[in-house]
Enzyme design. Structure first.
Site: not given
Ligand code: 4AD
Ligand code: MG
Length: 555
Positions: A327, A329, A335-336, A478, A481, A529
């Site tokens: 990502r 970011e 947490r990112h 979170e 998702s 996380r």
């Molecule tokens: O919530 P996210 O963006 O959801 C998806 O990627 C969907 N494809 C999931 C699905 O199957 N519908 O990312 C899923 C999880 C988040 O809840 C969080 O725990 C983690 O990935 N996450 C990160 N962890 C660390 N750094 C980041 N930048 C993150 N972005 C998401």
């Molecule tokens: Mg999410």
């Protein structure tokens, strides 16, 4: 928040994060020059130390110690057996953690790092040896038949963190041993250095292992102890991860992956591996790393979303993946990360997306139960440096409808858009309210507003403003998702367009549904996380072995 691909809401940044936020390129250059100078100085000191340590003693006692030359460590079939080879030949290594009082008077061969040395005059020295979190006190005193004065000098001047092999006899002292985990001593007969460390380490392991409470307590008593800040830890991560807390954190992380895999395999899931180099963005939004793929535009996968769904169309029924997620970011929060480990699941649904939430509930209760059972020592090591309360969770996982969550927040005086997303603060607040009302720090919030979910999310049948989707929280943050997905190609295309996605870039994904697709759903978990929040830690960089964030791509 529903889709983490969007820019995260601002989060109060914990104090220790501030330092790296302010690092400018100039400051980074200056720091690099400083480090280079330090490295050169260390190399010179190491060379000087080696020459001063060279064993000039002659006679049989000289065979009991020394630096092991490289050629002795290069091959098992050595032409000329050196003193180390002769000494260890036919012996088995005993693990430091396995040294007990029942081994009294036995001769053992152990390997470990020099944790500390404490010379007492020229004839006696104490060395604490450390191996994977366990420590034992070794005693070396001059003896006419086995230990020379030069040997005491050699051992006393070993650099901390050097690797040594020790042959000695186990003894049991009268009282408890404070500075070591094992309650026996080893009376050293032979000691060989097999891997030398430089004399001035950039981080002292003892300093890195210290808790804030210890530092504060010492300060009140007028003593200033070293506090190692987060950036320094991450710059010298290879040293930092040697602390007991970090050893615990990454063993716990390893168990989360193992339990996740074992649980899903036992439930008929197939482990898959999807590409991380993809043509279009998998989650939409701007947080995507773009790259040139042999002249074609491409992206690093923001999740295995598209390919895990395509694998369901390929008839695997139930799939999971543990893999890297990227990502791009922009903000620097606790947490990112720009690269993290995704635990992803996708499965056919018979009747309703609650089947996916069933798996989430049973999977995570199993993970928590097994961590508490198998990682007692590791959790204790983490708790000693970073105190935390054990996670409160129920055997039956709470499922709270989004609208009910909004009502709870409103009742508590929090102003909130009923069809918008929850920001980080609202999520935290709701976590507190849920804990007070339901007594759990782990719960599922479902039926999110459709507008805040990714394009592939299935709307609710009874109200298209909401969706068959959910987020999962630990301690108000979170970790997951998930959702039922749109499996009808025309509708999927319409949803993608409505969300501003260039359909051409994901045409192979959409085409997969034209050949017949079952109703299905799934979820994605952020491994770092889960570990951070299970252990009540304040920063995701503590649970990523080599974190990648907007300001860091090394080590
Ligand atoms: O919530 P996210 O963006 O959801 C998806 O990627 C969907 N494809 C999931 C699905 O199957 N519908 O990312 C899923 C999880 C988040 O809840 C969080 O725990 C983690 O990935 N996450 C990160 N962890 C660390 N750094 C980041 N930048 C993150 N972005 C998401
Ligand atoms: Mg999410």
């Amino acid at each position: 928040m529903s889709s983490e691909a969007e820019a995260p809401a601002s989060v109060p940044v914990p104090e220790e994060e501030d330092s790296s936020q302010s690092i400018s390129k100039k400051a980074a250059k200056k720091e690099a020059a400083k480090q280079e100078k330090l490295r050169r100085r260390q190399e010179a000191a190491a060379a000087a130390a080696v020459s001063s340590l060279s064993v000039d003693e002659e006679g049989p006692l000289a065979n009991n110690y020394g630096d092991v030359p490289l050629n002795e460590l290069q091959s098992v079939n050595k032409p000329d057996a050196g003193k180390w080879t002769v000494a260890v030949n036919g012996k088995e290594w005993t693990k430091v953690g396995e040294l007990t009082e029942s081994m009294k008077d036995q001769e053992v061969l152990i390997r470990g790092r020099v944790h500390t040395t404490r010379p007492v005059g020229s004839k006696l020295t104490f060395v604490v040896l450390r191996q994977r979190g366990f420590t034992v006190q070794c005693v070396l005193s001059q003896k006419p038949d086995s230990v020379s004065k030069q040997m005491v000098k050699f051992v006393s001047s070993l650099n901390r963190e050097s690797f040594v092999d020790v042959i000695g006899v186990v003894s049991v002292p009268g009282g408890p041993i404070k500075g070591a985990s094992q309650q026996v001593e080893v009376q050293v007969r032979k000691l060989y250095c097999i891997g030398k460390a430089v004399p001035n380490l950039p981080i002292n392991i003892e300093d890195a292992a210290r808790s804030e409470i210890e530092i504060e307590k010492a300060l009140q008593e007028g003593e200033q102890l070293v506090r190692v800040n987060q950036d320094t830890r991450l710059n010298y991560r290879v040293l930092d991860i040697r602390t007991p807390a970090n050893q615990g954190i990454f063993r716990i992380q390893s168990w989360v992956g193992t339990i996740f895999r074992e649980f899903l395999l036992s439930e008929d899931f197939v482990e898959i591996h999807t590409p991380k180099l993809i043509a279009g963005s998998s989650e939409g939004g701007s947080a995507v790393f773009k790259l040139d793929y042999k002249g074609q535009p491409a992206c690093l996968a923001q999740s295995p979303q598209l390919h895990k769904q395509m694998s369901i169309c390929g008839d695997f029924g139930r799939v999971f993946e543990i893999g890297s997620v990227f990502r791009a970011e922009d903000s620097y929060t606790h947490r990112h990360l720009c690269e993290f480990t995704g635990l992803d699941v996708e499965m056919e649904i018979n009747k309703h997306y609650s089947e996916v939430m069933d798996i989430v509930g049973r999977l995570f209760v199993t993970i928590f139960d097994k961590l508490n059972e198998k990682c007692k020592k590791d959790l204790e090591a983490v708790r000693k440096q970073y105190p935390f309360e054990p996670l409160k969770y129920k055997t039956e996982t709470l499922r709270l409808p989004f609208e009910e969550g909004i009502q709870m927040l409103k009742d508590a005086g929090v102003e909130i858009d009923p069809l918008g997303d929850l920001n980080t603060e609202a999520e935290r607040k709701l976590g507190q309210l849920v804990l007070e009302k339901y007594g759990t720090e782990f719960y599922i919030l479902h039926r999110y507003p459709l507008a805040v979910r990714p394009f592939y999310t299935m709307p609710c049948e009874d109200n298209p403003l909401y969706s068959n989707s959910f987020d999962v929280f630990i301690r108000g943050e979170e970790i997951i998702s998930g959702a039922q997905r749109v499996h009808v190609p025309e509708f999927l295309e319409e949803r993608a367009q409505a969300c501003g996605i260039d359909v051409k870039t994901i045409s192979t994904y959409i085409d997969s549904f034209r050949y017949g697709a079952p109703p299905h759903g799934g979820f994605g978990v952020g491994l770092e996380r889960v570990v951070m929040l299970f252990c009540g830690l304040n920063n995701i960089r503590k649970t990523s072995l080599y974190p990648r964030d907007p300001l860091r791509i090394t080590p």
